[in-house]
Design a protein around this motif. Structure first.
Motif, PDB file in Angstrom:
ATOM      1  N   VAL A   3       0.862  -1.187   0.000  1.00 13.39           N
ATOM      2  CA  VAL A   3       0.000   0.000   0.000  1.00 13.39           C
ATOM      3  C   VAL A   3       0.895   1.232   0.000  1.00 13.39           C
ATOM      4  N   ALA A   4       0.850   1.984  -1.100  1.00 14.52           N
ATOM      5  CA  ALA A   4       1.675   3.188  -1.211  1.00 14.52           C
ATOM      6  C   ALA A   4       0.959   4.414  -0.666  1.00 14.52           C
ATOM      7  N   GLU A   5      -0.358   4.490  -0.887  1.00 15.43           N
ATOM      8  CA  GLU A   5      -1.139   5.648  -0.436  1.00 15.43           C
ATOM      9  C   GLU A   5      -2.540   5.193  -0.050  1.00 15.43           C
ATOM     10  N   LEU A   6      -3.116   5.904   0.908  1.00 15.81           N
ATOM     11  CA  LEU A   6      -4.524   5.755   1.286  1.00 15.81           C
ATOM     12  C   LEU A   6      -5.171   7.135   1.241  1.00 15.81           C
ATOM     13  N   TRP A   7      -6.357   7.217   0.652  1.00 16.71           N
ATOM     14  CA  TRP A   7      -7.072   8.491   0.533  1.00 16.71           C
ATOM     15  C   TRP A   7      -8.521   8.333   0.995  1.00 16.71           C
ATOM     16  N   ARG A   8      -8.955   9.307   1.777  1.00 14.32           N
ATOM     17  CA  ARG A   8     -10.355   9.364   2.227  1.00 14.32           C
ATOM     18  C   ARG A   8     -10.945  10.686   1.746  1.00 14.32           C
ATOM     19  N   TYR A   9     -12.236  10.644   1.382  1.00 15.10           N
ATOM     20  CA  TYR A   9     -12.953  11.821   0.883  1.00 15.10           C
ATOM     21  C   TYR A   9     -14.195  12.040   1.757  1.00 15.10           C
ATOM     22  N   PRO A  10     -14.033  12.700   2.905  1.00  7.80           N
ATOM     23  CA  PRO A  10     -15.157  12.857   3.828  1.00  7.80           C
ATOM     24  C   PRO A  10     -16.374  13.555   3.220  1.00  7.80           C
ATOM     25  N   SER A  13     -17.023  14.569  -3.705  1.00  9.11           N
ATOM     26  CA  SER A  13     -16.630  15.455  -4.800  1.00  9.11           C
ATOM     27  C   SER A  13     -15.700  16.590  -4.395  1.00  9.11           C
ATOM     28  N   MET A  14     -15.350  16.673  -3.111  1.00 15.28           N
ATOM     29  CA  MET A  14     -14.348  17.651  -2.692  1.00 15.28           C
ATOM     30  C   MET A  14     -12.981  16.978  -2.616  1.00 15.28           C
ATOM     31  N   ALA A  15     -11.917  17.788  -2.524  1.00 17.41           N
ATOM     32  CA  ALA A  15     -10.582  17.231  -2.364  1.00 17.41           C
ATOM     33  C   ALA A  15     -10.534  16.357  -1.117  1.00 17.41           C
ATOM     34  N   GLY A  16      -9.774  15.279  -1.196  1.00 15.52           N
ATOM     35  CA  GLY A  16      -9.683  14.362  -0.075  1.00 15.52           C
ATOM     36  C   GLY A  16      -8.448  14.598   0.767  1.00 15.52           C
ATOM     37  N   GLU A  17      -8.178  13.637   1.656  1.00 13.65           N
ATOM     38  CA  GLU A  17      -7.036  13.739   2.551  1.00 13.65           C
ATOM     39  C   GLU A  17      -6.258  12.424   2.564  1.00 13.65           C
ATOM     40  N   PRO A  18      -4.924  12.509   2.537  1.00 13.62           N
ATOM     41  CA  PRO A  18      -4.115  11.293   2.679  1.00 13.62           C
ATOM     42  C   PRO A  18      -4.132  10.836   4.129  1.00 13.62           C
ATOM     43  N   ILE A  19      -4.175   9.540   4.331  1.00 11.38           N
ATOM     44  CA  ILE A  19      -4.221   8.987   5.680  1.00 11.38           C
ATOM     45  C   ILE A  19      -3.227   7.837   5.779  1.00 11.38           C
ATOM     46  N   GLU A  20      -2.872   7.477   7.010  1.00 10.49           N
ATOM     47  CA  GLU A  20      -1.878   6.427   7.230  1.00 10.49           C
ATOM     48  C   GLU A  20      -2.505   5.068   7.483  1.00 10.49           C
ATOM     49  N   HIS A  21      -3.720   5.053   8.000  1.00 11.74           N
ATOM     50  CA  HIS A  21      -4.414   3.784   8.238  1.00 11.74           C
ATOM     51  C   HIS A  21      -5.907   4.044   8.250  1.00 11.74           C
ATOM     52  N   ILE A  22      -6.697   2.995   8.054  1.00  5.25           N
ATOM     53  CA  ILE A  22      -8.142   3.166   7.963  1.00  5.25           C
ATOM     54  C   ILE A  22      -8.841   1.852   8.296  1.00  5.25           C
ATOM     55  N   GLN A  23      -9.993   1.967   8.946  1.00  8.16           N
ATOM     56  CA  GLN A  23     -10.857   0.818   9.179  1.00  8.16           C
ATOM     57  C   GLN A  23     -11.757   0.641   7.964  1.00  8.16           C
ATOM     58  N   VAL A  24     -11.864  -0.589   7.494  1.00 10.95           N
ATOM     59  CA  VAL A  24     -12.639  -0.892   6.296  1.00 10.95           C
ATOM     60  C   VAL A  24     -13.818  -1.775   6.665  1.00 10.95           C
ATOM     61  N   GLY A  25     -15.020  -1.330   6.278  1.00  8.37           N
ATOM     62  CA  GLY A  25     -16.225  -2.102   6.537  1.00  8.37           C
ATOM     63  C   GLY A  25     -16.917  -2.469   5.248  1.00  8.37           C
ATOM     64  N   PRO A  26     -18.154  -2.986   5.316  1.00  9.35           N
ATOM     65  CA  PRO A  26     -18.873  -3.400   4.113  1.00  9.35           C
ATOM     66  C   PRO A  26     -19.029  -2.294   3.084  1.00  9.35           C
ATOM     67  N   ILE A 202      -6.435  -1.341   7.267  1.00  7.14           N
ATOM     68  CA  ILE A 202      -5.374  -1.226   6.273  1.00  7.14           C
ATOM     69  C   ILE A 202      -4.430  -0.107   6.684  1.00  7.14           C
ATOM     70  N   HIS A 203      -3.148  -0.358   6.540  1.00 10.42           N
ATOM     71  CA  HIS A 203      -2.115   0.635   6.848  1.00 10.42           C
ATOM     72  C   HIS A 203      -1.255   0.874   5.607  1.00 10.42           C
ATOM     73  N   VAL A 204      -0.734   2.085   5.465  1.00  7.38           N
ATOM     74  CA  VAL A 204       0.288   2.342   4.463  1.00  7.38           C
ATOM     75  C   VAL A 204       1.458   1.395   4.721  1.00  7.38           C
TER      76      VAL A 204
END
Length: 223
Positions: A3-10, A13-26, A202-204
């Motif tokens: 995993v090179a990058e993780l991105w979340r878009y709260p 359609s707006m710019a998102g944010e890079p993150i280091e780890h994230i919980q993944v659900g359904p 998931i973690h970078v």
């Protein structure tokens, strides 16, 4: 591969944010695309028709609330900023349903495909960028799955790209040649529509392994 990058878009359609780890659900990443801009008819407004949204930044605060360029999404300041940016009497809503996704809950890109693309990878708006991928190897992944840590992500198909790719993520300058290039060189499709088979974290730098698809339910959605 990793995993090179993780991105979340709260905010959709707006710019998102890079993150280091994230919980993944359904329904993909926690906190992803749960605030929407809506018109008077209640339908979501996106940067496909109002690219100015890309100039606003969505983040998730320590309070787990979405922020729009520094303002809580449900504040008068955030609403005023969005209306001023678009020049429209829009609203903001919180929505956790599946229809907030254009296709499927996750979009996966690879460093090899981004290099072949030749432009800023943010134009593709991925959730996950997989590093260590040779060339366009991702195009052979549909029908397989990605094992990342304790999560298993199914790969459905290649993503058909739209006008959003033509806008520079920083300046918002438009270059229609970007989309023409995707059509000419990649058949109009780049990166992967994905769904969650087994949730987890998931973690970078997590290892990524391509495996045969063991099955699992695809969660489709509307535009």
């Amino acid at each position: 591969m990793h995993v090179a990058e993780l991105w979340r878009y709260p905010v959709k359609s707006m710019a998102g944010e890079p993150i280091e780890h994230i919980q993944v659900g359904p329904l993909g990443f926690a906190g992803d695309r749960q605030v929407l801009v809506v018109g008077r008819d209640g339908h979501a407004i996106t940067s496909r028709t109002h690219h100015q949204l890309l100039g606003l930044k969505g983040t998730l605060g320590a309070d787990h609330k979405a922020y729009i360029s520094g303002y809580p999404w449900d504040s008068p300041e955030a609403l005023s900023l969005v209306r001023q940016t678009l020049g429209l009497e829009v609203g903001l809503i919180y929505y956790e349903g599946v229809k907030r996704f254009d296709v499927l809950p996750l979009l996966v890109a690879t460093d090899g495909a981004i290099t072949a693309f030749g432009h800023d990878g943010r134009r593709l708006r991925p959730n996950i960028v997989v590093g260590g991928v040779e060339g366009l190897a991702e195009r052979a992944w549909p029908g397989k799955s990605l094992r990342i840590g304790n999560t298993l992500i199914g790969v459905q198909d290649l993503r058909a790209r739209c006008v959003m790719t033509t806008f520079d993520p920083d300046t918002l300058d438009q270059d229609i040649g970007v989309l023409k290039g995707i059509v000419r060189r990649f058949g109009g499709k780049l990166a992967l529509n994905c769904y969650v088979i087994e949730g987890g974290e998931i973690h970078v730098d997590d290892r990524v392994e391509v495996v045969d698809d063991p099955g699992g339910s695809r969660i489709a959605s509307g535009n």
